[in-house]
Design an enzyme around this catalytic site. Sequence first.
Site, short mmCIF file in Angstrom:
data_model
loop_
_atom_site.label_atom_id
_atom_site.label_comp_id
_atom_site.label_asym_id
_atom_site.label_seq_id
_atom_site.Cartn_x
_atom_site.Cartn_y
_atom_site.Cartn_z
N GLY A 1 6.44 5.31 7.94
CA GLY A 1 5.78 6.51 7.86
C GLY A 1 5.87 7.05 9.40
O GLY A 1 6.86 7.11 10.12
N LYS B 1 0.89 -1.17 -0.05
CA LYS B 1 0.07 0.04 0.07
C LYS B 1 0.83 1.22 -0.08
O LYS B 1 1.50 1.64 1.08
CB LYS B 1 -0.89 -0.02 1.28
CG LYS B 1 -2.09 0.74 0.90
CD LYS B 1 -2.48 1.96 1.96
CE LYS B 1 -1.79 3.06 2.52
NZ LYS B 1 -1.86 4.46 1.47
N GLU C 1 9.59 1.66 10.46
CA GLU C 1 10.46 2.94 10.39
C GLU C 1 9.81 4.00 10.49
O GLU C 1 9.02 4.26 9.52
CB GLU C 1 11.00 2.69 8.97
CG GLU C 1 11.80 1.43 8.67
CD GLU C 1 13.38 1.44 9.41
OE1 GLU C 1 13.45 2.89 9.91
OE2 GLU C 1 14.12 0.55 9.48
N GLU D 1 8.61 16.55 14.81
CA GLU D 1 9.15 16.41 13.37
C GLU D 1 8.65 17.27 12.35
O GLU D 1 7.22 17.35 12.32
CB GLU D 1 9.06 15.12 12.88
CG GLU D 1 9.55 14.73 11.48
CD GLU D 1 9.50 13.39 10.93
OE1 GLU D 1 8.09 12.74 11.01
OE2 GLU D 1 10.49 12.64 10.56
P1 NAD Z 1 1.96 8.85 7.17
O1 NAD Z 1 2.24 8.09 8.67
O2 NAD Z 1 0.97 9.77 7.16
O3 NAD Z 1 1.70 7.71 6.13
C1 NAD Z 1 2.49 6.77 6.00
C2 NAD Z 1 1.63 5.32 5.30
O4 NAD Z 1 0.63 5.08 6.23
C3 NAD Z 1 0.68 5.90 4.03
O5 NAD Z 1 0.74 5.23 3.03
C4 NAD Z 1 -0.57 6.15 4.58
O6 NAD Z 1 -1.45 5.92 3.74
C5 NAD Z 1 -0.59 4.96 5.58
N1 NAD Z 1 -1.72 5.02 6.73
C6 NAD Z 1 -2.11 6.17 7.18
N2 NAD Z 1 -3.06 6.09 8.11
C7 NAD Z 1 -2.95 4.46 8.21
C8 NAD Z 1 -3.84 3.75 9.00
N3 NAD Z 1 -4.41 4.02 10.16
N4 NAD Z 1 -3.77 2.49 8.83
C9 NAD Z 1 -2.76 1.91 8.07
N5 NAD Z 1 -2.00 2.82 7.03
C10 NAD Z 1 -2.20 3.84 7.50
O7 NAD Z 1 3.52 9.45 6.91
P2 NAD Z 1 3.88 10.27 5.52
O8 NAD Z 1 3.41 11.55 5.82
O9 NAD Z 1 3.57 9.29 4.42
O10 NAD Z 1 5.41 9.86 5.48
C11 NAD Z 1 6.16 10.84 6.31
C12 NAD Z 1 6.89 10.04 7.75
O11 NAD Z 1 7.28 9.06 7.13
C13 NAD Z 1 7.83 11.14 8.40
O12 NAD Z 1 7.32 10.89 9.88
C14 NAD Z 1 9.10 10.35 8.00
O13 NAD Z 1 10.02 10.68 9.10
C15 NAD Z 1 8.64 8.92 7.98
N6 NAD Z 1 9.77 8.11 7.08
C16 NAD Z 1 10.29 7.27 7.99
C17 NAD Z 1 11.65 6.63 7.10
C18 NAD Z 1 12.27 5.90 8.03
O14 NAD Z 1 12.87 4.83 7.29
N7 NAD Z 1 12.63 5.67 9.15
C19 NAD Z 1 11.59 7.03 5.89
C20 NAD Z 1 10.76 7.74 5.15
C21 NAD Z 1 9.83 8.25 5.86
#
Ligand code: NAD
Length: 493
Positions: free
Chosen positions: A228, A175, A250, A383
């Site tokens: 995320g 996803k 992550e 963040e």
């Molecule tokens: P997000 O948490 O908003 O979304 C991430 C993913 O989760 C998306 O595909 C989203 O649709 C899905 N999602 C949202 N709600 C959900 C739920 N209730 N159940 C299941 N899936 C759900 O994050 P974002 O805004 O897409 O990305 C930015 C974040 O990602 C930042 O916090 C960043 O630090 C982190 N990130 C971490 C790494 C790492 O390797 N540690 C790498 C890249 C980004």
Amino acid sequence: MRSFENLIAGKRLPSISGKWLPSLDPYRNENWCEVPDSDAADVDAAVAAASDAFKSAAWGDLTATARGTLLRKLADLIAENAQQLAEIEVRDNGKLFSEMLVQLRYIPQWFYYYGGLADKIEGGVLPIDKAEHFVYTTWEPLGVVAAITAWNSPLLLLTWKLAPGLAAGNTFVIKPSEFSSASTLAFVDLFEKAGFPPGVVNVVCGTGQAVGAPLVSHPGVAKVAFTGSDATGRAISRIAAGELKHLTMELGGKSPNIVFDDADQDAAAAGVASGIFAAAGQTCMAGSRLLVQRTIYDDFLARVRALASSIKMGDPMDLETQMGPLANIAQYKKVLSCIADAKSEGCVVALGGTTHEHAGGGLFVNPTIFRDVDNQSQLAQREVFGPVLAVIPFDTDEEALQLANGTNFGLGAGIWTKDMSRVFRFAKRLQSGTVWVNTYRALAFMAPFGGVKSSGLGRESGQETIKAYMQTKTVWINNSTQPPGNPFIMRLG
Ligand code: NAD
């Protein structure tokens, strides 16, 4: 407008509901493609396809060596298609073509690495303490893995899950982020070309609520591999714990770059700028807190400020551009609101703090620096995921350590110094999954990456990661010709 479809059981499909989600080109601030706006019905179909593929002879009976060969074929195909995939990523999330091309050209290394590792995961024969028993262990895949990714580097983040997970013999339902699904949908074409059986890799696009949530709670899913935000990670962990699923998380960061007065200041300033302004700060490992020893504080800040002021902003496809737009409207608004909050909590702007008007019409925010920031402020704790740097002075090594460790996060940390005894002390005491010394934002397929505290659970990349997609089985064989003992007593002695 271009349309990309889901991939389920080897077939390209729109969502069952027939709904679509537009996807924004953040440089032009206009929609450029659409992806399926799927829901739980599409998730059910994809999990069923992945589950069938997991049980099928076409995948389940493949030797680990044969899986490795498939991964290496895939790697070759990714290398051949790197430019085209990088272009889609740039269109969908506005990151620099120069960086995305480097990522896409390097991504095959993960598939070569785990392709080679696939047939080197060995069980053992145990020196068991019972006469005439033969006991051995094997490593088995988990089953269907849900890979849920963020929008900032879609194919890199996905690769960190797929390469070890497929090498281990699992199947996947992916996803991608609703803000940048297109490159994932184009990428999975290559699996069929490489010879993977249909259903081994499936993609369902849609929002977190409509697709992510039912995928995480689906009884057919054995593991959730997530990238995320920490807020979403916590929500997913709660559901996955209730269902006893395996998890890799992550998550985000608030990583410190610590600059001492003995550092090579040119190198440190370049590292600090790359840590926070590369990718417009939209990286999990962004060095968003700069801790500077007070003896060089003003000079060093002036250097970083000069570098940041000279950043060339513009078309992410232009090889001269150094900073592109933010990836989507939600993130653009979030970054601007974090800047406004920082100003209202009294943080002092040293540079930027404003939007950048550009002929492209895109979602640009100027490189922003706040000076003399209190480590307890929201700006230093939350963040931002944008080009916003919080600069904090320190006097002693101990104070630097307290400040560096003084957030809930622990993804990365940079130290800039020539003092090797300090390097070892800090490397041991920094609460961080990765410590970079006199460098920053360096990654490799053999180097584990991941966070401590609220930055995550588990690691991606490196040898140990393949076992996060596997479980051991213990097999007991009784060779004894003796009559069985008392059946009502456990066979311990
Ligand atoms: P997000 O948490 O908003 O979304 C991430 C993913 O989760 C998306 O595909 C989203 O649709 C899905 N999602 C949202 N709600 C959900 C739920 N209730 N159940 C299941 N899936 C759900 O994050 P974002 O805004 O897409 O990305 C930015 C974040 O990602 C930042 O916090 C960043 O630090 C982190 N990130 C971490 C790494 C790492 O390797 N540690 C790498 C890249 C980004």
